[in-house]
Design a protein around this motif. Structure first.
Motif, PDB file in Angstrom:
ATOM      1  N   ARG A   1      25.023  -7.031 -27.210  1.00 24.35           N
ATOM      2  CA  ARG A   1      25.982  -8.011 -27.724  1.00 24.35           C
ATOM      3  C   ARG A   1      25.308  -9.315 -28.149  1.00 24.35           C
ATOM      4  O   ARG A   1      25.991 -10.306 -28.407  1.00 24.35           O
ATOM      5  CB  ARG A   1      27.060  -8.289 -26.683  1.00 24.35           C
ATOM      6  N   THR A   2      24.011  -9.297 -28.225  1.00 25.17           N
ATOM      7  CA  THR A   2      23.283 -10.473 -28.673  1.00 25.17           C
ATOM      8  C   THR A   2      22.934 -10.315 -30.151  1.00 25.17           C
ATOM      9  O   THR A   2      23.218  -9.285 -30.768  1.00 25.17           O
ATOM     10  CB  THR A   2      21.995 -10.671 -27.861  1.00 25.17           C
ATOM     11  N   GLN A   3      22.264 -11.311 -30.701  1.00 29.46           N
ATOM     12  CA  GLN A   3      21.852 -11.231 -32.103  1.00 29.46           C
ATOM     13  C   GLN A   3      20.842 -10.115 -32.346  1.00 29.46           C
ATOM     14  O   GLN A   3      20.679  -9.665 -33.483  1.00 29.46           O
ATOM     15  CB  GLN A   3      21.259 -12.573 -32.540  1.00 29.46           C
ATOM     16  N   SER A   4      20.169  -9.678 -31.284  1.00 31.60           N
ATOM     17  CA  SER A   4      19.177  -8.605 -31.421  1.00 31.60           C
ATOM     18  C   SER A   4      19.819  -7.224 -31.414  1.00 31.60           C
ATOM     19  O   SER A   4      19.152  -6.231 -31.728  1.00 31.60           O
ATOM     20  CB  SER A   4      18.159  -8.688 -30.277  1.00 31.60           C
TER      21      SER A   4
ATOM     22  N   ASN B   1      19.705  -0.188 -34.946  1.00 23.91           N
ATOM     23  CA  ASN B   1      19.155   0.479 -36.126  1.00 23.91           C
ATOM     24  C   ASN B   1      17.967   1.370 -35.752  1.00 23.91           C
ATOM     25  O   ASN B   1      17.864   2.515 -36.227  1.00 23.91           O
ATOM     26  CB  ASN B   1      18.711  -0.566 -37.151  1.00 23.91           C
ATOM     27  N   MET B   2      17.078   0.859 -34.909  1.00 22.50           N
ATOM     28  CA  MET B   2      15.935   1.679 -34.472  1.00 22.50           C
ATOM     29  C   MET B   2      16.403   2.845 -33.617  1.00 22.50           C
ATOM     30  O   MET B   2      15.879   3.971 -33.726  1.00 22.50           O
ATOM     31  CB  MET B   2      14.933   0.798 -33.727  1.00 22.50           C
TER      32      MET B   2
ATOM     33  N   ASP C   1      19.252   4.402 -33.805  1.00 18.08           N
ATOM     34  CA  ASP C   1      19.867   5.413 -34.665  1.00 18.08           C
ATOM     35  C   ASP C   1      18.819   6.347 -35.272  1.00 18.08           C
ATOM     36  O   ASP C   1      19.051   7.563 -35.397  1.00 18.08           O
ATOM     37  CB  ASP C   1      20.663   4.735 -35.781  1.00 18.08           C
ATOM     38  N   GLN C   2      17.668   5.795 -35.644  1.00 17.08           N
ATOM     39  CA  GLN C   2      16.594   6.642 -36.174  1.00 17.08           C
ATOM     40  C   GLN C   2      16.067   7.579 -35.092  1.00 17.08           C
ATOM     41  O   GLN C   2      15.789   8.758 -35.348  1.00 17.08           O
ATOM     42  CB  GLN C   2      15.466   5.777 -36.717  1.00 17.08           C
ATOM     43  N   GLU C   3      15.949   7.065 -33.869  1.00 18.22           N
ATOM     44  CA  GLU C   3      15.475   7.906 -32.770  1.00 18.22           C
ATOM     45  C   GLU C   3      16.479   9.015 -32.452  1.00 18.22           C
ATOM     46  O   GLU C   3      16.085  10.131 -32.075  1.00 18.22           O
ATOM     47  CB  GLU C   3      15.228   7.054 -31.517  1.00 18.22           C
ATOM     48  N   LYS C   4      17.753   8.726 -32.604  1.00 15.28           N
ATOM     49  CA  LYS C   4      18.764   9.763 -32.392  1.00 15.28           C
ATOM     50  C   LYS C   4      18.586  10.903 -33.388  1.00 15.28           C
ATOM     51  O   LYS C   4      18.744  12.079 -33.034  1.00 15.28           O
ATOM     52  CB  LYS C   4      20.166   9.158 -32.541  1.00 15.28           C
ATOM     53  N   THR C   5      18.262  10.546 -34.619  1.00 18.38           N
ATOM     54  CA  THR C   5      18.018  11.565 -35.644  1.00 18.38           C
ATOM     55  C   THR C   5      16.805  12.413 -35.288  1.00 18.38           C
ATOM     56  O   THR C   5      16.827  13.644 -35.426  1.00 18.38           O
ATOM     57  CB  THR C   5      17.798  10.899 -37.016  1.00 18.38           C
ATOM     58  N   HIS C   6      15.744  11.769 -34.812  1.00 19.10           N
ATOM     59  CA  HIS C   6      14.543  12.498 -34.386  1.00 19.10           C
ATOM     60  C   HIS C   6      14.884  13.484 -33.277  1.00 19.10           C
ATOM     61  O   HIS C   6      14.483  14.653 -33.309  1.00 19.10           O
ATOM     62  CB  HIS C   6      13.475  11.534 -33.886  1.00 19.10           C
ATOM     63  N   LEU C   7      15.602  12.992 -32.270  1.00 16.68           N
ATOM     64  CA  LEU C   7      15.927  13.836 -31.118  1.00 16.68           C
ATOM     65  C   LEU C   7      16.804  15.009 -31.538  1.00 16.68           C
ATOM     66  O   LEU C   7      16.594  16.142 -31.082  1.00 16.68           O
ATOM     67  CB  LEU C   7      16.621  13.001 -30.042  1.00 16.68           C
ATOM     68  N   GLN C   8      17.776  14.752 -32.388  1.00 15.90           N
ATOM     69  CA  GLN C   8      18.640  15.822 -32.858  1.00 15.90           C
ATOM     70  C   GLN C   8      17.833  16.918 -33.555  1.00 15.90           C
ATOM     71  O   GLN C   8      18.078  18.117 -33.348  1.00 15.90           O
ATOM     72  CB  GLN C   8      19.702  15.266 -33.803  1.00 15.90           C
TER      73      GLN C   8
END
Length: 224
Positions: free
Chosen positions: A83-86, A92-93, A95-102
Motif C-alpha cells: 500500500r506504499t508508493q513502491s 509489476n515484478m 506479475d512477471q514471476e507469476k508468469t514464469h512459475l505458471q
C-alpha cells in the motif's frame, strides 16, 4: 509445403483456417520455423536415455523451485509495502514471476517431473525473506530483489552454457525460454539498483547473506 502445414496444424503449433490449396496458405504458416513443424513437444525433447531424463528433471526442478521462491519473496514484500508508493513497482515484478512459475508448472506437468520436496520450506522462507527485508523500507526490499535476481540470473546463465555445450539445436525451445526468463530477472535486478537498493545500511552484508541462502537452495533443490 502441404505436408508441413498438415503437421503444423495436427500438433497445434499453428491454429488458422485456410484453404486446402497450398497457394492460399496465409503467410503466417510460411513463417513457422521448419525445425518445429513436426515436433510433438512444446519445450523439452523426449529424453534419449535415463541420464538425459535425470539431467532435464533436475534442471526443471530447480528452475521451478527458484521461480516459486521468488513468488513467495514478492508476496512477502507486498504484504509489507503493497500500500506504499513502491507497491505498483513490486507488483509489476511479481506479475512477471507469476508468469514464469505458471510456465514451469505446465512444463513439469507435461513431462511428469516432480517438484522439489523442499517447496513447503521455500514457501515459508521466501515469504519471511521478502517481508523482513521490506521492513527495512523500499531500499531493503530492492536490495533483496537485487541479490535474489542476480543469483537466479547467474544460475540461468550456467544452464544456458550447459545446454549450448550439449546440443543447442536439440534444446532450442528450452534455451529460448530460459534466456527470456533470464532477461526478465536481469531487468528486475536493474530495477532494484535504480530504486536505491545500495543505499540500505549494510547492503553488501545483506546481499552476501541472501545470495548464500540462494546458492544453498539451488544446490538442495537440484537434488531433492
Amino acid at each position: 509445403m502441404q505436408r508441413a502445414t498438415d503437421c503444423a496444424l495436427k500438433h497445434g503449433f499453428v491454429r488458422v483456417l485456410y484453404s486446402i490449396n497450398v497457394g492460399n496458405v496465409p503467410a503466417v504458416i510460411n513463417r513457422v520455423n521448419s525445425s518445429m513443424l513436426c515436433r510433438k513437444y512444446t519445450v523439452l525433447p523426449p529424453p534419449r536415455d535415463k541420464e538425459e531424463k535425470a539431467m532435464l528433471d533436475s534442471m526443471l526442478r530447480v528452475d521451478h523451485a527458484g521461480e516459486y521462491g521468488a513468488n513467495r519473496i514478492y508476496a512477502g514484500q507486498m504484504a509489507v509495502l503493497g500500500r506504499t508508493q513502491s507497491g505498483p513497482l513490486i507488483q509489476n515484478m511479481w506479475d512477471q514471476e507469476k508468469t514464469h512459475l505458471q510456465k514451469f508448472n505446465e512444463i513439469l506437468g507435461e513431462n511428469r517431473v516432480r517438484p522439489t520436496v523442499m517447496l513447503p520450506l521455500w514457501n515459508i522462507a521466501g515469504f519471511l525473506l521478502g517481508a523482513s527485508t521490506a521492513l527495512l523500507g523500499k531500499e531493503g526490499a530492492m536490495a533483496c530483489t537485487v541479490a535474489v535476481e542476480e543469483s537466479i540470473s547467474e544460475h540461468y546463465n550456467s544452464q544456458i552454457r550447459a545446454l549450448m555445450e550439449a546440443d543447442p539445436d536439440r534444446y532450442t525451445e528450452l534455451l529460448q525460454l530460459i534466456k527470456e526468463f533470464r532477461d526478465d530477472e536481469m531487468e528486475h535486478h536493474d530495477t532494484g539498483l535504480e530504486h536505491d537498493a545500495e543505499s540500505v545500511p549494510g547492503y553488501i552484508i545483506l546481499k552476501t547473506l541472501i545470495q548464500a541462502g540462494c546458492k544453498a537452495a539451488i544446490y538442495i533443490s537440484q537434488r531433492i
